[in-house]
Write an enzyme that holds these catalytic residues in place. Structure first.
Site, PDB file in Angstrom:
ATOM      1  N   ASP A  87     -26.674  23.882  25.808  1.00  0.00           N
ATOM      2  CA  ASP A  87     -27.416  22.695  25.170  1.00  0.00           C
ATOM      3  C   ASP A  87     -25.679  22.188  24.685  1.00  0.00           C
ATOM      4  O   ASP A  87     -25.649  21.457  23.823  1.00  0.00           O
ATOM      5  CB  ASP A  87     -27.835  23.059  22.969  1.00  0.00           C
ATOM      6  CG  ASP A  87     -26.664  23.930  22.314  1.00  0.00           C
ATOM      7  OD1 ASP A  87     -25.533  24.692  22.575  1.00  0.00           O
ATOM      8  OD2 ASP A  87     -26.927  22.801  21.273  1.00  0.00           O
ATOM      9  N   GLU A  88     -24.307  23.310  25.460  1.00  0.00           N
ATOM     10  CA  GLU A  88     -23.245  21.987  25.381  1.00  0.00           C
ATOM     11  C   GLU A  88     -23.256  22.175  26.713  1.00  0.00           C
ATOM     12  O   GLU A  88     -23.132  22.661  27.979  1.00  0.00           O
ATOM     13  CB  GLU A  88     -22.592  23.228  24.968  1.00  0.00           C
ATOM     14  CG  GLU A  88     -22.361  23.462  23.132  1.00  0.00           C
ATOM     15  CD  GLU A  88     -21.634  24.109  22.821  1.00  0.00           C
ATOM     16  OE1 GLU A  88     -20.023  24.308  22.773  1.00  0.00           O
ATOM     17  OE2 GLU A  88     -21.942  25.933  22.470  1.00  0.00           O
TER      18      GLU A  88
ATOM     19  N   ASP B 135     -23.031  18.619  22.211  1.00  0.00           N
ATOM     20  CA  ASP B 135     -23.625  19.661  21.994  1.00  0.00           C
ATOM     21  C   ASP B 135     -25.233  19.448  21.201  1.00  0.00           C
ATOM     22  O   ASP B 135     -24.766  18.292  20.505  1.00  0.00           O
ATOM     23  CB  ASP B 135     -23.250  20.567  20.249  1.00  0.00           C
ATOM     24  CG  ASP B 135     -23.735  21.644  20.266  1.00  0.00           C
ATOM     25  OD1 ASP B 135     -24.935  22.052  20.845  1.00  0.00           O
ATOM     26  OD2 ASP B 135     -22.621  22.057  19.368  1.00  0.00           O
TER      27      ASP B 135
END
Ligand code: TTP
Ligand code: MG
Length: 345
Positions: free
Chosen positions: A105-106, A8
């Site tokens: 973003d993960e 993350d």
């Protein structure tokens, strides 16, 4: 035994903006909407310095301004963040082809079959991302997705945390119940009413009590999750369920005819994504949020899925006409669902 990593990025949108504006490093920076806190819009993310003032994702920009008037407000540049995201995902895929992509973003990576120790893999991931983008991320390692995700959040920013089953009482049970997937504000409030606010207290409830409170499926999920049990697989190909866009007006709109153009623009964006994914949609939904935040939807399901503008546009107009517009409108949205076509990579 599986080994899952959860990666993350730290304060993702804000961290990217700081690269473009290095002079802002160390200052409270808020990214959201058009970047003007006097206009309508919400906080997408904020730097850790800004979070100290109580600013968080989803908060209206105006409220964020009241929390910290000296913060720097910047507009969202989604396209640029998407480019950076792509670079990161390409790096991640070199570590495992079993990757579940979540948002910009993960990601989860299944590294069960890797020869190298998971901590070493996590270190190289952090180094490669830093070298390619200049950004830091936090990596969680666990025997399943649930614990890997909880782990990545424990030592943010720039963290690297491993959680094993033995760590659950000491490291997971003191955490608030909302840390667990599927416990939103409603479930949390329900649990708080019976005095349960942390995962350790949740783990003390028996299965029957949880199933009575939350139903069989959800109750069972909470029973297992509070013990760190999670069998959900890392999903490499997920079928997109719907495509939606919405827009908040700078000034509320009362006249139905003034909603047509914004809906037209939203339809263009939605159709762009529909065609890009070679999908067809069967259900068309129009959403309206009134000035007092009451939110209503109207849907139409067609006999057959379509990707034709004229058909979808007609359905949008029909949905719009079914609204009683007795109050000013602050937001409209379009959603295309019951998608048919190929799975999204
Ligand atoms: P998050 O990973 O939730 O947040 P973050 O990366 O900014 O911060 P953290 O260090 O705590 O991970 O979300 C990733 C990006 O998604 C975030 O930078 C902005 C965007 N986002 C929104 O636009 N709206 C939201 O409500 C959330 C939660 C995130
Ligand atoms: Mg993040």
């Amino acid at each position: 035994m599986r080994t899952i990593l959860h990666v993350d990025m730290d304060a993702f949108f804000a961290a990217i903006e700081l690269q473009r504006h290095p002079e802002l490093k160390g200052l409270p920076v808020v990214v959201g909407g058009s970047g003007d806190p006097m206009q309508r819009g919400v906080v997408s993310t904020a730097t850790y310095e800004a979070r100290k003032f109580g600013i968080h994702s989803g908060m209206p920009l105006r409220t964020a301004y009241h929390h910290c008037p000296e913060a720097v407000f910047l507009p969202v540049d989604y396209q640029h963040y998407a480019k950076v995201s792509k670079k990161i995902k390409t790096i991640l895929r070199t570590f495992s082809t079993t990757m579940e992509d979540i948002g910009l973003d993960e990601a989860f990576l299944d590294v069960s079959d890797a020869a190298e120790a998971p901590k070493n893999i996590a270190q190289s991931i952090k180094q490669k991302i830093k070298a390619a983008t200049g950004l830091t991320c936090s990596v969680g390692i666990g025997p399943n997705k649930l614990l890997a995700k909880i782990a990545s959040d424990l030592e943010k920013p720039d963290g690297l945390t491993q959680l094993d089953m033995d760590d659950i009482p000491r490291r997971v049970w003191p955490l608030p119940v909302q840390t667990i997937w599927g416990i939103g504000p409603k479930s949390a409030a329900r649990l708080a009413r019976i005095g349960v606010t942390i995962i350790g207290e949740l783990a003390k409830l028996n299965r029957v009590t949880l199933e009575e409170l939350f139903g069989h499926a959800h109750g069972g999920h909470l029973y297992q999750a509070s013990r760190g049990i999670d069998d959900s697989p890392v999903v490499t190909h997920r079928k997109r369920k719907s495509i939606g866009h919405e827009t908040t007006f700078q000034q509320d709109i009362l006249d139905r005819s003034f909603l047509i153009r914004p809906l037209d623009e939203l339809l263009n964006e939605s159709l762009g994504r529909l065609h890009q994914g070679h999908h067809k949609a069967r259900t068309i939904t129009v959403k309206v949020r009134f000035a007092d935040f009451e939110t209503r939807t109207r849907s139409l399901t067609l006999p057959e899925a379509t990707d034709q503008r004229t058909e979808i546009d007609k359905a949008v107009k029909e949905c719009l006409n079914r609204f009683k517009l007795t109050k000013p409108v602050r937001l409209v949205g379009i959603r295309l669902s019951h998608l048919e076509g190929k799975a999204q990579p």
